[in-house]
Design a protein around this motif. Structure first.
Motif, PDB file in Angstrom:
ATOM      1  N   ARG A   1      -3.080  14.220   4.112  1.00 12.07           N
ATOM      2  CA  ARG A   1      -3.500  12.836   4.282  1.00 12.07           C
ATOM      3  C   ARG A   1      -2.648  12.119   5.337  1.00 12.07           C
ATOM      4  O   ARG A   1      -1.592  12.610   5.743  1.00 12.07           O
ATOM      5  CB  ARG A   1      -3.411  12.089   2.963  1.00 12.07           C
ATOM      6  N   LYS A   2      -3.077  10.978   5.749  1.00 11.01           N
ATOM      7  CA  LYS A   2      -2.384  10.191   6.776  1.00 11.01           C
ATOM      8  C   LYS A   2      -2.073   8.802   6.243  1.00 11.01           C
ATOM      9  O   LYS A   2      -2.466   7.794   6.816  1.00 11.01           O
ATOM     10  CB  LYS A   2      -3.246  10.105   8.039  1.00 11.01           C
ATOM     11  N   GLN A   3      -1.386   8.753   5.124  1.00 11.48           N
ATOM     12  CA  GLN A   3      -0.968   7.491   4.545  1.00 11.48           C
ATOM     13  C   GLN A   3       0.504   7.594   4.150  1.00 11.48           C
ATOM     14  O   GLN A   3       0.983   8.671   3.779  1.00 11.48           O
ATOM     15  CB  GLN A   3      -1.807   7.145   3.305  1.00 11.48           C
ATOM     16  N   PRO A   4       1.237   6.483   4.226  1.00 15.05           N
ATOM     17  CA  PRO A   4       2.668   6.549   3.931  1.00 15.05           C
ATOM     18  C   PRO A   4       2.949   6.703   2.443  1.00 15.05           C
ATOM     19  O   PRO A   4       2.164   6.277   1.594  1.00 15.05           O
ATOM     20  CB  PRO A   4       3.190   5.208   4.443  1.00 15.05           C
ATOM     21  N   ALA A   5       4.072   7.321   2.146  1.00 17.37           N
ATOM     22  CA  ALA A   5       4.525   7.470   0.762  1.00 17.37           C
ATOM     23  C   ALA A   5       6.041   7.648   0.754  1.00 17.37           C
ATOM     24  O   ALA A   5       6.623   8.187   1.704  1.00 17.37           O
ATOM     25  CB  ALA A   5       3.854   8.655   0.077  1.00 17.37           C
ATOM     26  N   ILE A   6       6.651   7.191  -0.311  1.00 17.99           N
ATOM     27  CA  ILE A   6       8.095   7.371  -0.510  1.00 17.99           C
ATOM     28  C   ILE A   6       8.274   8.327  -1.674  1.00 17.99           C
ATOM     29  O   ILE A   6       7.759   8.094  -2.769  1.00 17.99           O
ATOM     30  CB  ILE A   6       8.778   6.024  -0.820  1.00 17.99           C
ATOM     31  N   ILE A   7       8.986   9.418  -1.429  1.00 20.45           N
ATOM     32  CA  ILE A   7       9.195  10.437  -2.457  1.00 20.45           C
ATOM     33  C   ILE A   7      10.657  10.418  -2.899  1.00 20.45           C
ATOM     34  O   ILE A   7      11.567  10.612  -2.082  1.00 20.45           O
ATOM     35  CB  ILE A   7       8.874  11.856  -1.941  1.00 20.45           C
TER      36      ILE A   7
ATOM     37  N   ASN B   1       0.803  -1.231   0.000  1.00 18.10           N
ATOM     38  CA  ASN B   1       0.000   0.000   0.000  1.00 18.10           C
ATOM     39  C   ASN B   1       0.830   1.272   0.000  1.00 18.10           C
ATOM     40  O   ASN B   1       0.280   2.367   0.083  1.00 18.10           O
ATOM     41  CB  ASN B   1      -0.931   0.011   1.222  1.00 18.10           C
ATOM     42  N   ILE B   2       2.133   1.128  -0.069  1.00 23.01           N
ATOM     43  CA  ILE B   2       2.995   2.314  -0.064  1.00 23.01           C
ATOM     44  C   ILE B   2       3.137   2.850  -1.482  1.00 23.01           C
ATOM     45  O   ILE B   2       3.554   2.131  -2.390  1.00 23.01           O
ATOM     46  CB  ILE B   2       4.395   1.992   0.505  1.00 23.01           C
ATOM     47  N   GLU B   3       2.773   4.102  -1.656  1.00 22.15           N
ATOM     48  CA  GLU B   3       2.985   4.742  -2.954  1.00 22.15           C
ATOM     49  C   GLU B   3       4.447   5.154  -3.090  1.00 22.15           C
ATOM     50  O   GLU B   3       5.051   5.657  -2.154  1.00 22.15           O
ATOM     51  CB  GLU B   3       2.111   5.982  -3.083  1.00 22.15           C
ATOM     52  N   VAL B   4       4.993   4.933  -4.263  1.00 23.78           N
ATOM     53  CA  VAL B   4       6.347   5.381  -4.590  1.00 23.78           C
ATOM     54  C   VAL B   4       6.210   6.481  -5.637  1.00 23.78           C
ATOM     55  O   VAL B   4       5.715   6.232  -6.748  1.00 23.78           O
ATOM     56  CB  VAL B   4       7.215   4.226  -5.121  1.00 23.78           C
ATOM     57  N   ILE B   5       6.618   7.681  -5.268  1.00 21.43           N
ATOM     58  CA  ILE B   5       6.409   8.853  -6.131  1.00 21.43           C
ATOM     59  C   ILE B   5       7.761   9.380  -6.599  1.00 21.43           C
ATOM     60  O   ILE B   5       8.622   9.725  -5.779  1.00 21.43           O
ATOM     61  CB  ILE B   5       5.647   9.953  -5.375  1.00 21.43           C
ATOM     62  N   VAL B   6       7.950   9.420  -7.903  1.00 27.49           N
ATOM     63  CA  VAL B   6       9.128  10.060  -8.490  1.00 27.49           C
ATOM     64  C   VAL B   6       8.691  11.436  -8.963  1.00 27.49           C
ATOM     65  O   VAL B   6       7.939  11.563  -9.935  1.00 27.49           O
ATOM     66  CB  VAL B   6       9.705   9.239  -9.657  1.00 27.49           C
ATOM     67  N   ASP B   7       9.135  12.459  -8.251  1.00 18.99           N
ATOM     68  CA  ASP B   7       8.743  13.825  -8.594  1.00 18.99           C
ATOM     69  C   ASP B   7       9.905  14.513  -9.293  1.00 18.99           C
ATOM     70  O   ASP B   7      10.648  15.298  -8.720  1.00 18.99           O
ATOM     71  CB  ASP B   7       8.342  14.603  -7.334  1.00 18.99           C
ATOM     72  N   SER B   8      10.079  14.161 -10.557  1.00 19.95           N
ATOM     73  CA  SER B   8      11.175  14.718 -11.347  1.00 19.95           C
ATOM     74  C   SER B   8      10.987  14.357 -12.807  1.00 19.95           C
ATOM     75  O   SER B   8      11.143  13.191 -13.178  1.00 19.95           O
ATOM     76  CB  SER B   8      12.524  14.174 -10.854  1.00 19.95           C
TER      77      SER B   8
END
Length: 462
Positions: free
Chosen positions: A325-331, A262-269
């Motif tokens: 929000r209150k959910q985990p994410a990796i940026i 359930n962990i979103e992995v976000i590449v912001d680039s």
């Protein structure tokens, strides 16, 4: 023969080395941007390039290529030799560097990119090519070998003169760490008479591959236990793709009811997204492990939980979304040393939050925001971002073993693995402690017959 260093001597940025291989001809190896404490150095090419007939690019990190537009401005008209993958990456890097640090005028950018396109000569690995001379009579030839640092990265072998009296100079560029994801480890050259070698981690050794993957997994699991976000400053080329590869493996191995699913992995680039596309395009350069994953139908750089952010508007929206929000994410966001780019906005917003974790996975140069966060974060100190004083309540972690640079053992093996050892080693591209430690190790391993030098600007050879 003469070697002059125009950067990456007192630190790890601004790589630029000039090799004079006959009386009237020389070649530049890299022409990089200064960062961190060195950022105050002049961007203009303040040395004589009248004898420079060519530029060889070892790889496309900005601290190795960022001054190329200024080289054009100084009147350079020679070829730019680089590997095929680097030839594909280089225009993307230069365009971004111009937009961020020079101008947003698209006409000027296009003019520079047009010059670049005319100058680039794509070279196959392990293939000798003549270096141009002012006399048109070849007196030196060069070859690129895979360095394993990032996609397309190379070290350079240059033979000056004719056998049996030729002299081989090897420039390491940035050497990759062994067993890194995606790319094969560098192999030592057969020989070198003179070696110019980096020393980024000349005083440290990295964890093994399995240990560091477990460390990353444990740090992230602990970090997201409070539903906070994890910020990972990562260079757009190399580090981002390696981390995606590792994260895909962790998610693949996790149980179906695991929090990892359930962990979103976000590449912001946008840059990282472009480079990831290039990595996928050059799959032939991947190592055997990565190719086997592809053969099994997996997509280590394009998995289900991965989201890519493109526009600046989306970037701001993501920060606002994560704030509420209150959910985990990796940026994952650039820059790797936090000297600019989108990671800075994340740090400004989330460093004060106790539920935030920052994971540094690469070297942080002196004078960079990343180094300051590493230094002051553990004691809940503060940093200045965009003229604001930001208290660091976030947890700060460093996993240096994810560096794409060879560690001390790797740098030593690069030399001891040669059949014919160098008689002269010049140590560059490192902080003072790292250079001194590596020099001492070389002295102990190679004995007194080898000249080990930590030079400043100029070395001459007969």
């Amino acid at each position: 023969m003469k070697i002059t260093h125009h950067g990456a001597v007192n630190g790890v940025t601004g790589s630029c080395h000039q090799l004079d291989y006959d009386q009237h001809s020389s070649v530049l190896i890299d022409c990089g941007l200064f960062q961190g404490e060195d950022a105050g150095s002049s961007l203009a090419i303040d040395f004589d390039i009248s004898t420079v007939t060519a530029l060889i690019v070892t790889h496309c990190h900005i601290d190795h290529v960022g001054r190329i537009p200024y080289l054009f401005a100084a009147g350079f008209t020679g070829p730019i030799f680089t590997s095929k993958a680097s030839a594909s990456l280089l225009p993307l890097v230069i365009e971004d560097a111009l937009k961020v640090g020079v101008t947003r005028d698209q006409k000027i950018i296009n003019a520079c990119l047009s010059l670049l396109a005319k100058r680039i000569v794509a070279i196959e690995f392990n293939s000798w090519f003549d270096l141009p001379t002012t006399s048109n009579k070849p007196t030196a030839k060069a070859r690129l070998q895979r360095a394993g640092h990032i996609l397309g990265s190379a070290y350079v072998e240059i033979d000056i003169g004719k056998k049996p009296n030729s002299h081989r100079v090897v420039f390491s560029g940035d050497l990759g760490a062994p067993h890194t994801p995606l790319l094969p480890s560098p192999k030592a050259p057969y020989k070198a008479d003179t070696l110019v070698i980096e020393s980024t981690y000349g005083d440290k050794n990295h964890q093994g591959r399995k240990e560091r993957t477990q460390t990353l997994k444990k740090v992230i699991e602990k970090a997201v236990a409070d539903n906070g976000i994890v910020l990972v400053p990562a260079f757009s080329i190399g580090r981002t793709q390696e981390l995606l590869y590792e994260l895909e493996q962790i998610i693949h191995n996790a149980a179906k009811n695991s929090p990892w699913q359930n962990i979103e992995v976000i590449v912001d680039s946008p840059m990282a997204a472009n480079f990831t596309t290039e990595y996928r395009k050059f799959k032939t350069l991947w190592d055997d492990e990565a190719k086997k994953r592809l053969a099994k139908g997996r997509h280590p750089l394009n998995f289900a939980q991965l989201h890519t952010i493109d526009s600046h508007q989306e970037h701001i929206a993501v920060i606002n979304y994560l704030s509420k929000r209150k959910q985990p994410a990796i940026i994952l966001a650039a820059s790797g040393m936090c000297t600019g780019g989108r990671i800075v906005n994340y740090l400004e917003r989330f460093l004060p939050d106790e539920t935030t974790d920052v994971i540094f996975v690469g070297y942080q140069g002196r004078g960079t925001l990343g180094r300051d966060i590493q230094t002051y974060g553990p004691s809940n100190g503060y940093v200045h971002i965009n003229d604001h004083k930001i208290t660091i309540n976030a947890a700060v972690h460093t996993i240096s073993s994810y560096s794409a640079h060879a560690d001390q053992n790797g740098l030593i093996k690069f030399v001891t693995g040669m059949r014919k050892k160098p008689s002269h080693i010049k140590i560059v591209h490192g902080d003072d402690d790292a250079k001194q430690a590596l020099a001492q190790e070389y002295r102990e391993v190679l004995g007194e017959g080898v000249k080990i030098e930590i030079g400043e600007s100029l070395t001459s050879f007969e």
